[in-house]
Design an enzyme around this catalytic site. Structure first.
Site, short mmCIF file in Angstrom:
data_model
loop_
_atom_site.label_atom_id
_atom_site.label_comp_id
_atom_site.label_asym_id
_atom_site.label_seq_id
_atom_site.Cartn_x
_atom_site.Cartn_y
_atom_site.Cartn_z
N SER A 1 14.78 -13.83 -33.11
CA SER A 1 14.90 -15.00 -33.99
C SER A 1 15.77 -14.60 -35.18
CB SER A 1 13.53 -15.44 -34.50
OG SER A 1 12.65 -15.62 -33.44
N ARG B 1 15.10 1.66 -40.32
CA ARG B 1 15.69 0.31 -40.33
C ARG B 1 16.66 0.27 -41.49
NH1 ARG B 1 15.30 -4.81 -42.45
NH2 ARG B 1 15.27 -6.54 -40.96
N SER C 1 17.27 -7.25 -36.67
CA SER C 1 16.97 -5.96 -37.31
C SER C 1 17.95 -4.92 -36.82
CB SER C 1 15.56 -5.49 -36.91
OG SER C 1 14.60 -6.13 -37.69
N GLU D 1 6.29 -3.58 -34.51
CA GLU D 1 7.26 -4.08 -33.52
C GLU D 1 8.48 -3.18 -33.37
OE1 GLU D 1 9.85 -7.61 -34.46
OE2 GLU D 1 8.26 -8.03 -35.89
N1 LIG Z 1 14.20 -19.75 -23.19
C1 LIG Z 1 14.49 -19.53 -24.48
N2 LIG Z 1 13.91 -20.30 -25.42
C2 LIG Z 1 14.17 -20.11 -26.73
N3 LIG Z 1 15.04 -19.18 -27.18
C3 LIG Z 1 15.64 -18.37 -26.29
C4 LIG Z 1 15.38 -18.52 -24.90
N4 LIG Z 1 16.11 -17.58 -24.25
C5 LIG Z 1 16.79 -16.89 -25.17
N5 LIG Z 1 16.52 -17.36 -26.42
C6 LIG Z 1 17.12 -16.82 -27.64
O1 LIG Z 1 16.40 -15.65 -27.95
C7 LIG Z 1 15.93 -15.71 -29.30
C8 LIG Z 1 14.59 -15.03 -29.38
O2 LIG Z 1 14.76 -13.70 -28.99
P1 LIG Z 1 13.55 -12.68 -28.90
O3 LIG Z 1 14.16 -11.34 -28.70
O4 LIG Z 1 12.58 -13.13 -27.88
O5 LIG Z 1 12.99 -12.77 -30.36
P2 LIG Z 1 11.57 -13.15 -30.99
O6 LIG Z 1 10.76 -11.90 -30.79
O7 LIG Z 1 11.88 -13.42 -32.43
O8 LIG Z 1 11.00 -14.33 -30.27
C9 LIG Z 1 15.92 -17.17 -29.66
O9 LIG Z 1 16.06 -17.36 -31.04
C10 LIG Z 1 17.10 -17.71 -28.87
O10 LIG Z 1 18.29 -17.51 -29.56
C1 LIG Z 2 11.17 -10.30 -39.47
C2 LIG Z 2 11.74 -9.84 -38.15
C3 LIG Z 2 11.57 -8.34 -38.03
C4 LIG Z 2 10.90 -10.51 -37.04
O1 LIG Z 2 11.40 -10.15 -35.75
P1 LIG Z 2 11.85 -11.26 -34.64
O2 LIG Z 2 10.63 -12.07 -34.30
O3 LIG Z 2 12.91 -12.09 -35.25
O4 LIG Z 2 12.34 -10.46 -33.46
C5 LIG Z 2 13.22 -10.25 -37.96
O5 LIG Z 2 13.32 -11.62 -37.87
C6 LIG Z 2 14.15 -9.75 -39.07
O6 LIG Z 2 14.37 -8.58 -39.19
N1 LIG Z 2 14.74 -10.68 -39.83
C7 LIG Z 2 15.80 -10.40 -40.77
C8 LIG Z 2 15.26 -10.15 -42.15
C9 LIG Z 2 16.39 -9.60 -43.04
O7 LIG Z 2 16.64 -8.39 -42.99
O8 LIG Z 2 17.03 -10.39 -43.71
#
Ligand SMILES: Nc1ncnc2c1ncn2[C@@H]1O[C@H](COP(=O)(O)OP(=O)(O)O)[C@@H](O)[C@H]1O
Ligand SMILES: CC(C)(COP(=O)(O)O)[C@@H](O)C(=O)NCCC(=O)O
Length: 461
Positions: free
Chosen positions: A270, A285, A273, A205
């Site tokens: 979520s 990273r 990084s 990723e």
């Molecule tokens: N429609 C949505 N539903 C849920 N979360 C959203 C939405 N739009 C923005 N977010 C925010 O974006 C975050 C997820 O970001 P994203 O870059 O897509 O990460 P991931 O790859 O972890 O899903 C959520 O945790 C929330 O804070």
């Molecule tokens: C594990 C992840 C790379 C997953 O990516 P995400 O789905 O959150 O975009 C990210 O959530 C992350 O880097 N978490 C923080 C872990 C830490 O350094 O404490």
């Protein structure tokens, strides 16, 4: 975990770049294509660096006159997708070619036509799928083809519904492999096989993220921007940085990202990084935090009873965190002058919520605002430490936490500049959370189309 010049390095990864992995790769380079793809088993090891021509030289800017690029006749048949199945949202990027060549017209099936129509004529899919029409990019060149990039997202909790839809649209008859990234590419791999007989070709990723950022920036001259107080507006130096009188003075401005290196890339999904990107072919990273976009949304749902990100952001926009947070002046009665801490700075996030009286009076809006300010400032502090330890001036924030969230962007802009005495600049990217999916799309490989896989299976027999 190791410590390097004051920075805790948790997982150190180098960006690998195989000669053939980028969209505009030359056909003569394609032989080497999958040699260096980082697999699950080796992705924590430092990848070997390979010679690589930086993206900016390979790609054509959208608004510049271009020489015609010969179509890549070995390219896989349409449709071309890239997918990022994240912890909260799944991002799907779809490339729609502007012209269809004769070979494709002859081969184009009703199924493909229907999928095209379905994706490009709608902006909502089922209850939760959305196309971000405002992000659509026309006039993009991928493997010698001009076309449009469409950006689609849905909650990762709805992957099951997506698979049902893909099955009902007959997607598996056209594609048997999708390039995918994000944790869900591992977690849902079996479901893709079981439900739609599709393989996920998994990409790391962070590799995909950086490839996507570089490509989109090279295609969109307005991709990168920053926020700055409007010099014409009456500056209110007395207003705390996290309240409207100060934040409303910020205006958005384009940033020329043509010489970006080195920069710190902070992906707020979520979780968070943080990557030091030293050159087009080298990153590591350096840090991360589990207090990210998921934390903001999770805490907001708990504290306010809201049920969507949009609702949480709207509540935060009209709240006041000073009823929730304990400020320096609540402790000192004014500034803590010796160390330059203004009285209106937050001394302790949620520090006022120890008091039953204050808890009884606090509003949902104030709680949402305090949650947003807490999460944003914490990310800003870690980013600032990483940037100053690495002697980096540009900090680029991306990820969907910044979607419809100018408040956090302005707070980050203020914090970067204030705490570094103007040395650090916070930058933002228009396509916020889609870069991983774009990185996957660029990896599209002729080996993985249905035709080729069938051919090779027959050859093996
Ligand atoms: N429609 C949505 N539903 C849920 N979360 C959203 C939405 N739009 C923005 N977010 C925010 O974006 C975050 C997820 O970001 P994203 O870059 O897509 O990460 P991931 O790859 O972890 O899903 C959520 O945790 C929330 O804070
Ligand atoms: C594990 C992840 C790379 C997953 O990516 P995400 O789905 O959150 O975009 C990210 O959530 C992350 O880097 N978490 C923080 C872990 C830490 O350094 O404490």
């Amino acid at each position: 975990m190791e410590e390097k010049s004051g920075v805790i390095v948790i997982h150190q990864m180098r960006l690998h770049r195989c000669d053939g992995c980028l969209a505009a790769c030359r056909p003569d380079r394609r032989v080497a294509r999958n040699k260096h793809i980082i697999t699950r088993s080796n992705h924590l090891k430092r990848a070997r660096r390979v010679p690589y021509t930086p993206l900016k030289e390979n790609h054509v800017m959208a608004n510049m006159p271009t020489l015609p690029t010969p179509p890549d006749t070995d390219a896989p048949p349409m449709p071309w997708f890239g997918m990022d199945i994240g912890g909260t949202l799944t991002k799907l990027v779809y490339f729609e070619p502007r012209e269809t060549n004769r070979r494709e017209i002859d081969k184009e099936t009703e199924i493909l036509k229907n999928i095209r129509r379905y994706l490009t004529r709608n902006s909502a899919y089922g209850k939760t799928g959305r196309r971000d029409v405002h992000l659509q990019m026309d006039n993009v060149t991928i493997r010698g083809r001009r076309g449009t990039l469409h950006f689609i997202r849905f909650p990762t909790s709805e992957v099951g519904s997506f698979l049902q839809l893909a099955r009902s649209k007959g997607m598996a008859t056209l594609l048997n492999t999708i390039y995918a990234t994000g944790g869900g590419a591992y977690k849902f791999e079996e479901d893709f096989i079981k439900e739609v007989n599709m393989r996920l070709s998994k990409l790391d990723e962070l590799d995909a993220l950086i490839t996507g950022v570089q490509f989109i920036d090279s295609m969109n001259p307005h991709e990168c921007y920053y926020w700055e107080p409007n010099p014409d507006s009456a500056t209110d130096n007395d207003s705390p940085p996290y309240l409207e009188p100060c934040l409303s003075q910020y205006v958005r401005k384009p940033f020329d990202f043509s010489s970006p290196y080195p920069f710190l890339l902070v992906n707020i999904g979520s979780g968070v990084s943080m990557l030091v990107v030293s050159s087009p072919y080298d990153y590591c990273r350096v840090s991360g935090t589990s207090l990210g976009g998921g934390t903001f949304l999770g805490l907001c749902c708990l504290l306010t009873g809201c049920s969507s990100f949009e609702e949480a952001i709207a509540l935060a926009a009209s709240g006041d965190n000073t009823t929730v947070d304990k400020l320096v002046r609540d402790i000192y009665g004014g500034d803590y002058e010796r160390f330059g801490l203004r009285g209106d700075l937050v001394a302790s996030s949620f520090g006022n919520m120890c008091s039953a009286d204050r808890r009884a009076k606090v509003s949902r809006e104030d709680l949402a605002r305090a949650t947003l300010v807490t999460i944003t400032n914490n990310i800003g502090s870690i980013a600032r430490l990483c940037a100053s330890n690495q002697n980096i001036q540009r900090v680029v924030f991306c990820g969907n936490f910044l979607r419809v969230n100018p408040l956090s962007m302005k707070l980050l802009s203020y914090a970067m500049s204030y705490w570094s005495k103007g040395a650090l600049k916070a930058l933002f990217l228009e396509h916020e959370g889609y870069f991983g999916a774009v990185g996957c799309l660029l990896h599209y490989d002729s080996k993985n189309d249905k035709q080729n896989c069938t051919d090779s299976a027959q050859t093996d027999r």
